[in-house]
Design an enzyme around this catalytic site. Sequence first.
Site, PDB file in Angstrom:
ATOM      1  N   CYS A  86     -11.239  -0.420  -7.310  1.00 40.29           N
ATOM      2  CA  CYS A  86     -12.401   0.822  -7.367  1.00 40.29           C
ATOM      3  C   CYS A  86     -11.749   1.265  -8.577  1.00 40.29           C
ATOM      4  O   CYS A  86     -13.294   0.689  -9.651  1.00 40.29           O
ATOM      5  CB  CYS A  86     -11.271   1.836  -6.213  1.00 40.29           C
ATOM      6  SG  CYS A  86     -12.368   1.092  -5.027  1.00 40.29           S
ATOM      7  N   HIS A 172     -10.909  -1.715  -1.666  1.00 46.16           N
ATOM      8  CA  HIS A 172      -9.455  -1.656  -1.344  1.00 46.16           C
ATOM      9  C   HIS A 172      -8.711  -2.943  -1.150  1.00 46.16           C
ATOM     10  O   HIS A 172      -8.633  -3.082   0.388  1.00 46.16           O
ATOM     11  CB  HIS A 172      -8.795  -0.707  -0.936  1.00 46.16           C
ATOM     12  CG  HIS A 172      -9.254   0.815  -1.928  1.00 46.16           C
ATOM     13  ND1 HIS A 172      -8.200   0.809  -3.402  1.00 46.16           N
ATOM     14  CD2 HIS A 172     -10.217   1.945  -1.738  1.00 46.16           C
ATOM     15  CE1 HIS A 172      -8.551   2.010  -3.674  1.00 46.16           C
ATOM     16  NE2 HIS A 172      -9.499   2.285  -2.618  1.00 46.16           N
ATOM     17  N   GLU A 174      -5.114  -3.700  -0.820  1.00 42.77           N
ATOM     18  CA  GLU A 174      -3.987  -4.290  -0.814  1.00 42.77           C
ATOM     19  C   GLU A 174      -3.925  -3.148   0.647  1.00 42.77           C
ATOM     20  O   GLU A 174      -2.789  -3.404   1.637  1.00 42.77           O
ATOM     21  CB  GLU A 174      -3.389  -3.111  -1.571  1.00 42.77           C
ATOM     22  CG  GLU A 174      -4.015  -1.386  -1.360  1.00 42.77           C
ATOM     23  CD  GLU A 174      -5.879  -1.256  -2.452  1.00 42.77           C
ATOM     24  OE1 GLU A 174      -5.552  -0.280  -3.551  1.00 42.77           O
ATOM     25  OE2 GLU A 174      -5.819  -2.364  -3.033  1.00 42.77           O
ATOM     26  N   SER A 226      26.312   7.548   0.841  1.00 43.29           N
ATOM     27  CA  SER A 226      26.449   8.436   1.386  1.00 43.29           C
ATOM     28  C   SER A 226      26.692   8.523   3.111  1.00 43.29           C
ATOM     29  O   SER A 226      27.045   8.312   3.831  1.00 43.29           O
ATOM     30  CB  SER A 226      24.484   8.633   2.018  1.00 43.29           C
ATOM     31  OG  SER A 226      24.182   7.268   1.825  1.00 43.29           O
ATOM     32  N   ASP A 230      20.598   2.350   2.139  1.00 42.81           N
ATOM     33  CA  ASP A 230      20.731   2.058   0.392  1.00 42.81           C
ATOM     34  C   ASP A 230      21.913   2.478  -0.265  1.00 42.81           C
ATOM     35  O   ASP A 230      22.010   1.631  -0.957  1.00 42.81           O
ATOM     36  CB  ASP A 230      19.676   3.267   0.288  1.00 42.81           C
ATOM     37  CG  ASP A 230      18.443   3.031   1.087  1.00 42.81           C
ATOM     38  OD1 ASP A 230      18.357   2.149   1.503  1.00 42.81           O
ATOM     39  OD2 ASP A 230      17.857   4.245   1.118  1.00 42.81           O
TER      40      ASP A 230
END
Length: 513
Positions: A86, A172, A174, A226, A230
């Site tokens: 694009c 696009h 993706e 935490s 992650d």
Amino acid sequence: MEMAKEQELILVLDFGSQYNQLITRRIREMGVYSELHDHEISIGEIKKMNPKGIILSGGPNSVYEEGSFTIDPEIYNLGIPVLGICYGMQLTTKLLGGKVERANEREYGKAIINTKSDELFAGLPAEQTVWMSHSDKVIEIPEGFEVIADSPSTDYAAIEDKKRRIYGVQFHPEVRHTEYGNDLLNNFVRRVCDCKGQWTMENFIEIEIEKIRQRVGDRRVLCAMSGGVDSSVVAVLLHKAIGDQLTCIFVDHGLLRKGEGDMVMEQFGEGFNMNIIRVNAKDRFMNKLKGVSDPEQKRKIIGNEFVYVFDDEASKLKGVDFLAQGTLYTDVIESGTKTAQTIKSHHNVGGLPEDMEFELIEPINTLFKDEVRKLGIELGIPEHLVWRQPFPGPGLGIRVLGEITEDKLEIVRESDAILRQVIREEGLEREIWQYFTVLPNIQSVGVMGDYRTYDHTVGIRAVTSIDGMTSDFARIDWEVLQKISSRIVNEVDHVNRVVYDITSKPPSTIEWE
């Protein structure tokens, strides 16, 4: 991120498209490492990175707007294959001598293209559906280029200069609305760029461990634990790299899920033999948050206080120079870049004070959530821990909308525990990307027994997703939702209504605050 010399890399340059992370994501799914960098990256930096291919992302601007994003045209002379998407195609056309003009009306949505190419469209149907989203259009292609796809609305849906291996598509590939988008990207990555697809979590671990060891040396690291997936993966990765040089600080800020604190100490302190210091900072956080209702301010306060607690704990230790955090790729993006507007500040990247005394280590900040889970499995973390529900650093502080009180936290904590229990009992843990309860600042009239009530409303958020960049609400069976609702109303004090969030991302984010 500095990669080993043998590591294949597809470099994606960011021009502000809402889809640019998806490009990186799709390429990684092929087993090829990809990074997203700002469009202002220098030629010298590109040469140093030695990418196998370069992709120019889309973007919301016109190539003719004053101050519009551009690149050094020398990129096209590096001998590295280039694919413009694009805005990337329009910019390529303009910089190489073609012509671009503003379209009479913006083309947005699905379109049918007809293709002819033995490179980008190799092995694909001649007619296919793609997703368009652009306001400029190419009216004349540069010398040396050929048209390889057209559509009813544009003669230049895709172009190529096969000799210089420069390509452009006006749609696009993706996004999943483009029928053969992944195949097109795969053709570019494999056929044009000659990538073999050898990027794995095993490779990532080897590279990241070496980077950590080189950077840290004989110094010490504090890791912000935490209790979420992650930070847990970061802690195990660091422990594997530097062993006892790692001290984990688990800040119990009083904003955790039910049973979270004890679980962290048992699973990681005892199970992985890590040095974990548990800090009871509940009163400290609650005092700071008293009277605060703005979500951005809450995030900033929690992020700042996290660091101040770490500062206090670090002052009791010697030789601690680094602070490790479980920041993800999506966290960095959602906190805004040069080309992207801030959606919400992430506590790992947006709330850090300028005078912070630590150097940051963020070893998974180039990974998406599903990649972090794969990394966790590769590191030997049990599946039931790896597949725990994502939990934001600010904890329940952003699941209580408005001002936080002890009573409100208890409602969210208990209702969330019920939701997670029922989802687990129904075998839906792997089907739903993320699920949790929130407490909106809403009270409503109800009847319980023979009495009128005026109590809180609990919201249920459950979404399906692949990478967290986009999501849709989970189609949970009505009987399951009824079971969850009934249990929450009957077992959690001061709740008389349960609602289900049926909004996708975008336009909403997954978290409510």
